[in-house]
Design a protein around this motif. Sequence first.
Motif, short mmCIF file in Angstrom:
data_model
loop_
_atom_site.label_atom_id
_atom_site.label_comp_id
_atom_site.label_asym_id
_atom_site.label_seq_id
_atom_site.Cartn_x
_atom_site.Cartn_y
_atom_site.Cartn_z
N TYR A 79 0.84 -1.19 0.00
CA TYR A 79 0.00 0.00 0.00
C TYR A 79 0.88 1.24 0.00
N ASP A 80 0.30 2.35 -0.44
CA ASP A 80 0.94 3.67 -0.39
C ASP A 80 2.35 3.65 -0.98
N ARG A 81 2.47 3.04 -2.16
CA ARG A 81 3.78 2.98 -2.81
C ARG A 81 4.14 4.35 -3.37
N GLU A 82 5.38 4.75 -3.15
CA GLU A 82 5.89 6.01 -3.69
C GLU A 82 7.40 5.90 -3.81
N TRP A 83 7.97 6.68 -4.69
CA TRP A 83 9.42 6.66 -4.81
C TRP A 83 9.93 8.06 -5.08
N ASP A 84 11.19 8.28 -4.69
CA ASP A 84 11.87 9.53 -4.99
C ASP A 84 13.36 9.24 -5.12
N ILE A 85 14.03 10.14 -5.80
CA ILE A 85 15.45 10.00 -6.06
C ILE A 85 16.19 11.10 -5.31
N ASP A 86 17.08 10.69 -4.41
CA ASP A 86 17.97 11.64 -3.75
C ASP A 86 19.16 11.87 -4.68
N LEU A 87 20.17 12.51 -4.18
CA LEU A 87 21.35 12.77 -5.00
C LEU A 87 21.99 11.48 -5.53
N ASN A 88 22.03 10.45 -4.69
CA ASN A 88 22.77 9.26 -5.10
C ASN A 88 22.02 7.96 -4.85
N GLU A 89 20.71 8.00 -4.61
CA GLU A 89 19.98 6.76 -4.36
C GLU A 89 18.50 6.91 -4.66
N LEU A 90 17.89 5.78 -4.95
CA LEU A 90 16.45 5.70 -5.19
C LEU A 90 15.80 5.12 -3.94
N HIS A 91 14.76 5.77 -3.44
CA HIS A 91 14.00 5.26 -2.30
C HIS A 91 12.61 4.86 -2.79
N TYR A 92 12.29 3.60 -2.64
CA TYR A 92 10.97 3.08 -3.00
C TYR A 92 10.29 2.69 -1.70
N ARG A 93 9.30 3.51 -1.28
CA ARG A 93 8.65 3.33 0.02
C ARG A 93 7.27 2.71 -0.17
N PHE A 94 6.91 1.84 0.78
CA PHE A 94 5.60 1.21 0.74
C PHE A 94 5.24 0.68 2.11
N GLU A 95 3.99 0.26 2.25
CA GLU A 95 3.49 -0.31 3.50
C GLU A 95 2.98 -1.72 3.27
N ILE A 96 3.08 -2.52 4.31
CA ILE A 96 2.42 -3.82 4.36
C ILE A 96 1.41 -3.74 5.49
N ARG A 97 0.18 -4.15 5.22
CA ARG A 97 -0.87 -4.17 6.24
C ARG A 97 -1.44 -5.57 6.32
N GLU A 98 -1.23 -6.23 7.42
CA GLU A 98 -1.70 -7.61 7.58
C GLU A 98 -2.45 -7.76 8.90
N ARG A 99 -3.54 -8.54 8.84
CA ARG A 99 -4.24 -8.89 10.07
C ARG A 99 -3.53 -10.07 10.69
N VAL A 100 -3.17 -9.91 11.94
CA VAL A 100 -2.42 -10.96 12.63
C VAL A 100 -3.08 -11.28 13.96
N ARG A 101 -2.76 -12.43 14.46
CA ARG A 101 -3.18 -12.84 15.80
C ARG A 101 -1.92 -13.07 16.59
N ILE A 102 -1.84 -12.46 17.75
CA ILE A 102 -0.67 -12.62 18.60
C ILE A 102 -0.92 -13.81 19.51
N PRO A 103 -0.06 -14.83 19.42
CA PRO A 103 -0.30 -16.01 20.26
C PRO A 103 -0.12 -15.67 21.74
N LYS A 104 -1.04 -16.15 22.53
CA LYS A 104 -0.99 -15.93 23.98
C LYS A 104 -0.96 -17.28 24.67
N GLU A 105 -0.13 -17.36 25.68
CA GLU A 105 -0.12 -18.57 26.49
C GLU A 105 -1.19 -18.44 27.55
N THR A 106 -2.07 -19.39 27.57
CA THR A 106 -3.13 -19.37 28.57
C THR A 106 -2.81 -20.38 29.66
N ILE A 107 -3.22 -20.05 30.85
CA ILE A 107 -3.04 -20.97 31.98
C ILE A 107 -4.30 -21.81 32.07
N LYS A 108 -4.12 -23.07 31.86
CA LYS A 108 -5.27 -23.96 31.90
C LYS A 108 -5.65 -24.23 33.35
#
Length: 151
Positions: A109-138
Amino acid sequence: MNYTVETVADSLSNYLKLFLPEFSFYQDPNQQGTKIPCMFLQQRYSNIKLETGGYYLRTIGLDLTCLEEYNLPDLQQRYQKTAEILDLHMETFPYTDGIQTEPVQIRTYDREWDIDLNELHYRFEIRERVRIPKETIKMHTIEKYNEEVVE
């Protein structure tokens, strides 16, 4: 599936080698032994927001930096050509965390790029739905309970 900058960098380098075979890929900026032209991936930011059902939306901002030999007469054109190749092929890319055998497609998402004096920057985002594992006490059972009243 785990989402880390290391595994994203590995998946991206494997994918982009098909379209940019002359580039060396590094996970972070390299100090010694860098083969130019090269690209490296850096994390710019990350945030996690709680969603419903115990899921979180994890957003990772990434910067794919491209370096070519400095002082080339056609440096600007090279960076523009590389940026156009990235634009064509970076809408999605196959991702694997090294544990799962079957890759999944990750959208950028939100891909964009620009050129500085000596390098190309290609910026973007990753958006993912995740579940954080939790240890439960049984719940444990009480095998023996002797109640005493002390006076």
